[in-house]
Design an enzyme around this catalytic site. Structure first.
Site, short mmCIF file in Angstrom:
data_model
loop_
_atom_site.label_atom_id
_atom_site.label_comp_id
_atom_site.label_asym_id
_atom_site.label_seq_id
_atom_site.Cartn_x
_atom_site.Cartn_y
_atom_site.Cartn_z
CB CYS A 110 -0.90 0.01 1.42
SG CYS A 110 -1.94 -1.58 1.26
CG ASP B 147 -7.09 -1.46 -5.32
OD1 ASP B 147 -7.19 -0.42 -4.30
OD2 ASP B 147 -5.79 -2.95 -5.23
CG HIS C 25 -6.32 -1.48 -1.38
ND1 HIS C 25 -5.53 -0.69 -1.96
CD2 HIS C 25 -5.33 -1.13 0.49
CE1 HIS C 25 -4.01 -0.24 -1.56
NE2 HIS C 25 -4.72 -0.18 -0.21
#
Length: 253
Positions: free
Chosen positions: A141, A187, A219
């Protein structure tokens, strides 16, 4: 921008069960989590650049331990000067404000001006203090942006990122080493159009690249996924194996 700014999905997820085997220590003013492989070999190292939940998150530490079990010396730094976002933080949270230092007692922002020197210090320590000859960087991330920024000669030799956020097209265009990406089917931060844009940029670099898309996951799956769901567990494990295979190939002597 080839991946969008972080959002709610960047700090939501499931805490995993397990006991960390590494140790916490200080690298100048940065707290780091480190763990050595069983044979104590330090030829090859992995620098894990975490999501916004930070280096003390047990999920991140268990991933570090898993890399060590596969023969790597691993370092996981605190990228946020003790200002991570708690998992599943409730209430109205200003993500952009956090990034700009709104919640830090000293107003420290979590932007390249602050994060890049932390990554540089870790790379320097891996090479000079620990004797690492080849460094692979793993970015989840938030950390994915900084894998790209430091994927160049004299810094990081090979990179891997899962569901990156805030990655600029120019940062991806400027990489100087091989990069592997693990992407989620669902995502909002790294949606199909951004994924396809990233593929085109990577192709244009002429460097080795790899992108895997995992169905049935969202995600954060590679760090914070619900492992009670078989599709998530499979994707998390496969994404980790993806990283292992990538580094086995691109950190060879």
């Amino acid at each position: 921008m080839t991946s969008l700014p972080p959002g709610l999905c960047c700090y939501q997820g499931v805490k995993h069960e397990g006991t960390a085997k590494g140790t916490l220590s200080k690298l100048v003013d940065i707290e780091i989590y480190t763990i050595s492989p069983e044979n104590k070999d330090t030829d090859k190292g992995i620098l894990i650049l975490t999501d916004v939940i930070g280096h003390r998150f047990i999920n991140a530490q268990l991933i570090a331990d898993a890399f060590a079990e596969n023969g790597y010396f691993v370092m996981v730094p605190d990228l946020f000067y003790n200002d991570p976002i708690p998992l599943n933080r409730p209430g109205d949270f200003d993500m952009q404000g956090w990034r700009n230092g709104k919640y830090h007692p000293k107003g420290i922002a979590h932007t390249p001006e602050t994060v890049d020197p932390i990554v540089d210090a870790c790379v320097t320590a891996l090479r000079s203090k620990y004797g690492i000859k080849k460094i692979g960087a793993v970015g989840y991330c938030f950390g994915g942006k900084y894998v790209a920024r430091h994927l160049k000669p004299g810094k990081v030799d090979a990179g891997y990122t899962a569901h990156p956020s805030y990655l600029e097209a120019e940062e991806l265009r400027n990489i100087k080493g091989p990069l592997s990406i693990a992407a989620a089917e669902t995502d909002a931060i790294f949606p199909p159009e951004k994924r396809h844009e990233s593929e085109q940029i990577l192709k244009e670099t002429g460097l080795p690249y790899h992108l895997s898309l995992y169905s049935g996951v969202a995600h954060g799956f590679a760090v914070r996924g619900d492992l009670s769901k078989s599709v998530v567990r499979y994707a998390k494990e496969a994404a980790f194996i993806q990283a292992l295979l990538w580094f086995a190939e691109h950190l060879r002597d």
